[in-house]
Design a protein around this motif. Structure first.
Motif, short mmCIF file in Angstrom:
data_model
loop_
_atom_site.label_atom_id
_atom_site.label_comp_id
_atom_site.label_asym_id
_atom_site.label_seq_id
_atom_site.Cartn_x
_atom_site.Cartn_y
_atom_site.Cartn_z
N LYS A 181 -1.94 17.13 -0.29
CA LYS A 181 -3.06 17.47 0.60
C LYS A 181 -3.98 18.48 -0.08
CE LYS A 181 -0.67 16.61 4.96
NZ LYS A 181 -0.07 17.23 6.17
N GLU A 182 -3.40 19.47 -0.76
CA GLU A 182 -4.22 20.44 -1.49
C GLU A 182 -5.10 19.77 -2.54
OE1 GLU A 182 -1.70 24.60 -1.66
OE2 GLU A 182 -1.43 23.18 -3.30
N ARG A 183 -4.57 18.73 -3.16
CA ARG A 183 -5.31 18.01 -4.21
C ARG A 183 -6.26 16.96 -3.64
NH1 ARG A 183 -3.56 18.10 -9.90
NH2 ARG A 183 -5.11 16.43 -9.99
N GLY A 184 -6.33 16.82 -2.32
CA GLY A 184 -7.26 15.89 -1.70
C GLY A 184 -6.81 14.45 -1.71
N CYS A 185 -5.53 14.21 -1.85
CA CYS A 185 -5.01 12.83 -1.85
C CYS A 185 -5.04 12.26 -0.44
CB CYS A 185 -3.58 12.81 -2.38
SG CYS A 185 -3.45 13.30 -4.11
N HIS A 186 -5.30 10.96 -0.35
CA HIS A 186 -5.27 10.28 0.95
C HIS A 186 -3.94 9.58 1.20
CE1 HIS A 186 -5.61 6.36 -0.96
NE2 HIS A 186 -5.47 5.81 0.22
N LEU A 187 -3.08 9.52 0.18
CA LEU A 187 -1.85 8.74 0.29
C LEU A 187 -0.83 9.28 -0.68
CD1 LEU A 187 -0.89 5.64 1.26
CD2 LEU A 187 -1.32 5.20 -1.14
N ILE A 188 0.43 9.22 -0.28
CA ILE A 188 1.54 9.52 -1.18
C ILE A 188 2.40 8.28 -1.25
CG2 ILE A 188 3.59 10.91 -1.61
CD1 ILE A 188 2.35 13.13 -0.02
N GLN A 189 2.80 7.94 -2.46
CA GLN A 189 3.66 6.77 -2.63
C GLN A 189 4.88 7.15 -3.46
OE1 GLN A 189 0.85 4.10 -4.44
NE2 GLN A 189 1.18 4.91 -6.48
N LEU A 190 5.93 6.39 -3.26
CA LEU A 190 7.14 6.57 -4.05
C LEU A 190 7.93 5.28 -4.00
CD1 LEU A 190 9.59 6.92 -1.79
CD2 LEU A 190 8.75 9.23 -1.74
N THR A 191 8.87 5.16 -4.90
CA THR A 191 9.79 4.04 -4.86
C THR A 191 11.21 4.61 -4.89
OG1 THR A 191 9.87 3.80 -7.27
CG2 THR A 191 8.23 2.47 -6.09
N HIS A 220 5.04 -1.91 1.44
CA HIS A 220 4.78 -2.77 0.30
C HIS A 220 6.09 -3.13 -0.39
CE1 HIS A 220 0.84 -1.01 0.90
NE2 HIS A 220 0.33 -1.84 0.01
N GLU A 221 6.07 -4.22 -1.12
CA GLU A 221 7.17 -4.56 -2.01
C GLU A 221 6.79 -4.04 -3.39
OE1 GLU A 221 10.21 -6.19 -1.95
OE2 GLU A 221 10.06 -6.12 0.22
N GLY A 222 7.69 -3.30 -4.01
CA GLY A 222 7.43 -2.78 -5.35
C GLY A 222 8.10 -3.66 -6.39
N LEU A 223 7.41 -3.87 -7.48
CA LEU A 223 7.94 -4.67 -8.58
C LEU A 223 7.88 -3.86 -9.86
CD1 LEU A 223 5.98 -7.92 -7.72
CD2 LEU A 223 8.34 -7.41 -7.13
N LYS A 224 8.84 -4.07 -10.74
CA LYS A 224 8.86 -3.40 -12.03
C LYS A 224 9.22 -4.41 -13.11
CE LYS A 224 9.89 1.13 -10.20
NZ LYS A 224 10.55 2.38 -10.40
N LEU A 225 8.72 -4.15 -14.30
CA LEU A 225 9.03 -4.97 -15.46
C LEU A 225 9.48 -4.06 -16.56
CD1 LEU A 225 8.93 -7.73 -16.97
CD2 LEU A 225 6.56 -7.15 -17.57
N LYS A 226 10.74 -4.15 -16.95
CA LYS A 226 11.24 -3.31 -18.06
C LYS A 226 10.73 -3.84 -19.38
CE LYS A 226 15.25 -1.33 -15.97
NZ LYS A 226 16.49 -0.67 -16.22
N LEU A 227 10.28 -2.92 -20.20
CA LEU A 227 9.75 -3.30 -21.52
C LEU A 227 10.68 -2.82 -22.62
CD1 LEU A 227 6.03 -2.33 -20.89
CD2 LEU A 227 7.10 -4.58 -20.66
#
Length: 153
Positions: free
Chosen positions: A115-125, A146-153
């Motif tokens: 909130k201090e940084r003016g963000c409108h959203l916080i996300q995490l997985t 949301h569904e989160g997807l990841k691709l290991k490299l």
């Protein structure tokens, strides 16, 4: 009697405690390397994080001892009318303080900081093999939209 828990930006001398907490669970023990000396990859990552004004590595401390950690990344987006969002990663607490609310306090601190940084959203997985973590975040108001997807490299 418990001492007050404080939050601050991590410094390099905290790195050993941070890696120890990251390695102290069933997933972390498979992917982290808490060794003495620490692998240089951790030192390089720490330096990259601390030199980036849009990344903060936050530690929770009690009586001078690091007992929790989280990384917050602030990202500008073109979506949502060019707003900012915060991403929380790597949330861990020391085994000796689990169940005392330190994790909740860390997340509440991150919400305040976003909130201090003016963000409108916080996300995490959270990993799907951690149903307790999912319930923990939902109790703090996070919604699995949301569904989160990841691709290991």
């Amino acid at each position: 009697m418990e001492t007050e828990i404080t939050f601050r930006i991590a410094v390099q001398k905290d790195l050993d405690s941070i890696v120890a907490m990251l390695a102290d669970d069933f997933l972390g023990s498979q992917r982290e390397r808490h060794e003495n000396p620490l692998p240089t990859s951790y030192i390089k990552a720490f330096e990259a994080i601390t030199s980036d004004p849009n990344n903060e590595l936050i530690v929770a401390c009690e009586g001078g001892k690091v007992i929790g950690v989280q990384q917050i990344t602030f990202t500008p987006y073109i979506t949502h009318q060019g707003s900012w969002r915060a991403t929380i990663e790597g949330v861990r607490t020391a085994g000796s303080v689990r169940g005392r609310g330190v994790g909740s306090d860390l997340i509440k601190w991150a919400i305040h900081r976003a909130k201090e940084r003016g963000c409108h959203l916080i996300q995490l997985t959270t990993d799907k093999t951690r149903p307790d973590a999912l319930r923990f975040y939902e109790r703090l108001g996070f919604v699995p939209t949301h569904e989160g997807l990841k691709l290991k490299l």
